[in-house]
Design a protein around this motif. Structure first.
Motif, PDB file in Angstrom:
ATOM      1  N   ALA A   1       0.841  -1.195   0.000  1.00 54.08           N
ATOM      2  CA  ALA A   1       0.000   0.000   0.000  1.00 54.08           C
ATOM      3  C   ALA A   1       0.876   1.244   0.000  1.00 54.08           C
ATOM      4  N   ILE A   2       0.427   2.260  -0.714  1.00 51.74           N
ATOM      5  CA  ILE A   2       1.019   3.589  -0.632  1.00 51.74           C
ATOM      6  C   ILE A   2      -0.037   4.507  -0.049  1.00 51.74           C
ATOM      7  N   VAL A   3       0.295   5.136   1.068  1.00 52.52           N
ATOM      8  CA  VAL A   3      -0.644   5.989   1.787  1.00 52.52           C
ATOM      9  C   VAL A   3      -0.205   7.449   1.646  1.00 52.52           C
ATOM     10  N   GLY A   4      -1.146   8.302   1.309  1.00 52.59           N
ATOM     11  CA  GLY A   4      -0.885   9.731   1.244  1.00 52.59           C
ATOM     12  C   GLY A   4      -1.897  10.510   2.059  1.00 52.59           C
ATOM     13  N   CYS A   5      -1.546  11.719   2.407  1.00 50.65           N
ATOM     14  CA  CYS A   5      -2.467  12.671   3.049  1.00 50.65           C
ATOM     15  C   CYS A   5      -2.993  12.199   4.396  1.00 50.65           C
ATOM     16  N   VAL A   6      -2.135  11.564   5.188  1.00 50.96           N
ATOM     17  CA  VAL A   6      -2.466  11.356   6.598  1.00 50.96           C
ATOM     18  C   VAL A   6      -2.739  12.714   7.231  1.00 50.96           C
ATOM     19  N   HIS A   7      -1.985  13.699   6.776  1.00 51.27           N
ATOM     20  CA  HIS A   7      -2.243  15.098   7.130  1.00 51.27           C
ATOM     21  C   HIS A   7      -2.759  15.804   5.883  1.00 51.27           C
ATOM     22  N   GLY A   8      -3.892  16.472   6.009  1.00 55.92           N
ATOM     23  CA  GLY A   8      -4.594  17.003   4.850  1.00 55.92           C
ATOM     24  C   GLY A   8      -3.879  18.113   4.117  1.00 55.92           C
TER      25      GLY A   8
END
Length: 265
Positions: free
Chosen positions: A17-24
């Protein structure tokens, strides 16, 4: 998964998985994901997660609570608490999770892990970033996203949150994918790392103004002036290596506090 649309390319293993925008307000992850989606994989599959879409829509770091301090979350909890609760079952299905962040601190890049077992060391060897931070679960109580993955790494890019540096992040992700034999090309390993082991944070007052001469990853000596409260100089009570100084620091915190060593993987 409610509010988090997961899209996938490829099929089979390894499933990462590639996760983005944990912080908006960190759009770098979205930019990288948009580019990786166009790639044809040799093998395996990649799922893409925009972690905090509500905060992205408002261009804010978070709505109620920092998502990277909200795990394991709460069923029916407010905004990020509910997001964290719903993300955990999804995260556990992936062999590897690559979590992309941006920082306003004045440094280029940093890899963050929460443990140093054989699998983590192998992933770090596949990662071209030379500086790494070890932040064990006990430091923040297991509240970060990568605390809840089989094998996770956070990739931090500075020195701003505009997304301007997304090409560096994209290049690093492609190297990792190539080393996992998911993309064509020669495997490269990066065995020499500077290891910053984080033990906690250095608290300061709300009126504190940081000494502009301080730099991330450079030793602060005991007795050194770290900043000022009004005209009063504030000196360090100990020697340590700071991480996330300046515009990247949290309110009432000078930096993360770390010791430094060298790691050969």
């Amino acid at each position: 998964m409610k509010n988090n649309i997961i899209t996938t390319i490829g099929k089979g293993k390894p499933h990462i998985a590639i996760v983005g925008c944990v912080h908006g307000d960190e759009i770098i992850g979205q930019k990288v994901i948009n580019e990786i989606k166009k790639i044809k994989l040799l093998r395996g599959s990649i799922s893409f997660i925009i972690a905090n879409p509500a905060a992205v829509a408002k261009k804010k770091r978070f709505i109620f609570k920092d998502l990277n301090r909200a795990f394991p979350g709460k069923e029916g909890g407010r905004v990020e608490e509910g997001v964290a609760y719903r993300l955990i079952p999804a995260l556990k299905q992936f062999a590897i999770v690559l979590d992309i962040h941006a920082t306003n601190s004045n440094f280029n890049c940093l890899a963050v892990v929460t443990k140093l077992n054989k699998q983590v060391k192998q992933l770090l060897a596949f990662t071209p970033i030379t500086k790494m931070a070890l932040i064990r679960k006990k430091v923040f109580g297991g509240s970060s996203l990568i605390d809840h993955c089989k094998l996770g790494i956070s990739l931090e890019y500075g020195p701003n949150k505009t997304g301007r540096n997304y090409k560096k992040a994209l290049a690093d992700i492609k190297v990792i994918l190539r080393n996992l034999k998911m993309l064509p090309g020669q495997v490269e390993v990066y065995k020499q790392k500077e290891l910053f082991t984080v033990s906690g944070t250095y608290a300061v007052s709300g009126q504190f103004k940081q000494n502009s001469e301080l730099k991330d990853f450079q030793l602060i000596k005991r007795g050194e002036t770290v900043g000022f409260t009004g005209q009063k100089p504030i000196v360090s009570s100990k020697s340590f290596y700071p991480l996330f100084l300046g515009k990247g620091r949290y309110p009432k915190i000078l930096s993360l506090v770390a010791s430094k060593s060298y790691l050969r993987l």
